[in-house]
Scaffold this active site. Structure first.
Site, PDB file in Angstrom:
ATOM      1  N   HIS A  13       0.944  -1.429   0.426  1.00 50.30           N
ATOM      2  CA  HIS A  13      -0.091  -0.132   0.052  1.00 50.30           C
ATOM      3  C   HIS A  13       1.021   1.208   0.081  1.00 50.30           C
ATOM      4  O   HIS A  13       0.511   2.521  -0.577  1.00 50.30           O
ATOM      5  CB  HIS A  13      -1.025   0.163   1.106  1.00 50.30           C
ATOM      6  CG  HIS A  13      -1.819   1.504   1.474  1.00 50.30           C
ATOM      7  ND1 HIS A  13      -2.930   1.795   0.692  1.00 50.30           N
ATOM      8  CD2 HIS A  13      -1.336   2.321   1.845  1.00 50.30           C
ATOM      9  CE1 HIS A  13      -3.625   2.609   0.928  1.00 50.30           C
ATOM     10  NE2 HIS A  13      -2.709   3.320   1.645  1.00 50.30           N
ATOM     11  N   GLU A  14       1.811   1.463   0.874  1.00 46.22           N
ATOM     12  CA  GLU A  14       2.813   2.404   0.575  1.00 46.22           C
ATOM     13  C   GLU A  14       3.420   2.821  -0.390  1.00 46.22           C
ATOM     14  O   GLU A  14       3.517   3.314  -0.847  1.00 46.22           O
ATOM     15  CB  GLU A  14       3.542   2.512   2.291  1.00 46.22           C
ATOM     16  CG  GLU A  14       3.157   2.794   3.268  1.00 46.22           C
ATOM     17  CD  GLU A  14       1.311   3.016   3.568  1.00 46.22           C
ATOM     18  OE1 GLU A  14       2.246   4.547   3.195  1.00 46.22           O
ATOM     19  OE2 GLU A  14       1.169   3.523   4.311  1.00 46.22           O
TER      20      GLU A  14
ATOM     21  N   GLU B 149      -5.600   6.722  -1.340  1.00 45.16           N
ATOM     22  CA  GLU B 149      -6.213   5.862  -0.502  1.00 45.16           C
ATOM     23  C   GLU B 149      -6.530   4.326  -0.569  1.00 45.16           C
ATOM     24  O   GLU B 149      -6.382   3.637  -0.740  1.00 45.16           O
ATOM     25  CB  GLU B 149      -6.234   6.013   1.215  1.00 45.16           C
ATOM     26  CG  GLU B 149      -6.284   7.261   2.555  1.00 45.16           C
ATOM     27  CD  GLU B 149      -4.875   6.553   2.513  1.00 45.16           C
ATOM     28  OE1 GLU B 149      -4.519   4.958   2.969  1.00 45.16           O
ATOM     29  OE2 GLU B 149      -3.386   6.893   2.522  1.00 45.16           O
TER      30      GLU B 149
END
Length: 265
Positions: free
Chosen positions: A130-131, A191
């Site tokens: 995700h990051e 996100e």
């Protein structure tokens, strides 16, 4: 009026020059040069290393380094058009909060506390994927560009309303409106996009994407209550899990085609 016209013309030119697409095909405006973003990311990471203690647990460091290595290789293979840093620096910080981050220029920080919530290497891969996705999709640049744009609009409002009793109140109202109507929805979009890309990356790396759902359930337990979704920069846990599950079929197909990742502490 000259100031108004000049600023509008400048913003129009910058907008045309900076329009592009993210790896998922979403339209994006990112105006800051990549070299400058990488330099700022490097400076920020160096400052963190100076000001925060680094974890010395050998098992934790082995696990994080292994998962990060697999995720980075998979990200490069899954999104080759995004452009990757040639070398990535990965550091485990001795911080009890369950958090991680990635910065432009190829820097990844993982808090030791995350390893208490991410109970398996697959769950850790969900976070790191995700990051890394945030960096690949140039979300930091987009956020920075957006903030500069909001400030420019508020500056124009300040110029044209100068001397009016309502000027300050108008600027404050527009500032709140920009935050709720522009900044927060875009941040939630980032996100959601990072979740989608991260799911594809972890599956490509050979980590079971179903563990991403387990991770966010753990996060929900650890984090307690959240603010209302429309006032939050992050999707509510339930919305996030629902979105992940909507992409799970493709992710599982990629996972079954990949070699299983083997990372242990």
């Amino acid at each position: 009026m000259k100031s108004w016209g000049g600023l509008v013309a400048l913003l129009a030119m910058l907008t045309l020059a900076g329009c592009g697409e993210t790896p998922t095909g979403r339209s994006q405006l990112a105006l800051v040069p990549e070299a400058l973003m990488a330099e700022m990311g490097g400076d920020a990471f160096a400052e963190m290393r100076r000001s925060r203690p680094v974890a010395r647990d050998p098992a934790a460091n082995r696990l994080v380094q292994c998962v990060a290595r697999e995720v980075i290789a998979a990200a490069e293979a899954r999104y080759p058009e995004a452009g990757m840093s040639e070398a990535w620096e990965v550091v485990v910080f001795d911080d009890p909060s369950p958090n991680a981050f990635a910065l432009p220029g190829g820097r990844i920080g993982v808090h030791a506390g995350l390893l208490q919530v991410a109970e398996t290497p697959d769950q850790l891969a969900a976070v790191i994927g995700h990051e890394v996705a945030h960096v690949l999709a140039d979300h930091g640049n987009e956020r920075f560009t957006q903030q500069l744009g909001i400030k420019a609009v508020l500056l124009v409002v300040g110029l044209v309303s100068e001397g009016e009793l309502a000027g300050e109140g108008l600027r404050q109202a527009l500032g709140i409106g920009a935050r709720l109507g522009i900044a927060l929805p875009f941040s939630r979009a980032h996100e959601e996009e990072a979740d989608q890309m991260g799911l594809a990356i972890m599956a490509k790396a050979g980590f079971d994407p179903r563990h991403s759902v387990a991770l966010w359930r753990n996060m929900a337990k650890a984090g307690g209550g959240q603010p209302p979704e429309f006032l939050s920069t992050h999707p509510a846990h339930g919305s996030r899990i629902e979105a992940l599950e909507s992409h799970m079929s493709d992710a599982m197909a990629a996972f079954r085609a990949a070699s299983e990742a083997r990372c242990t502490g």
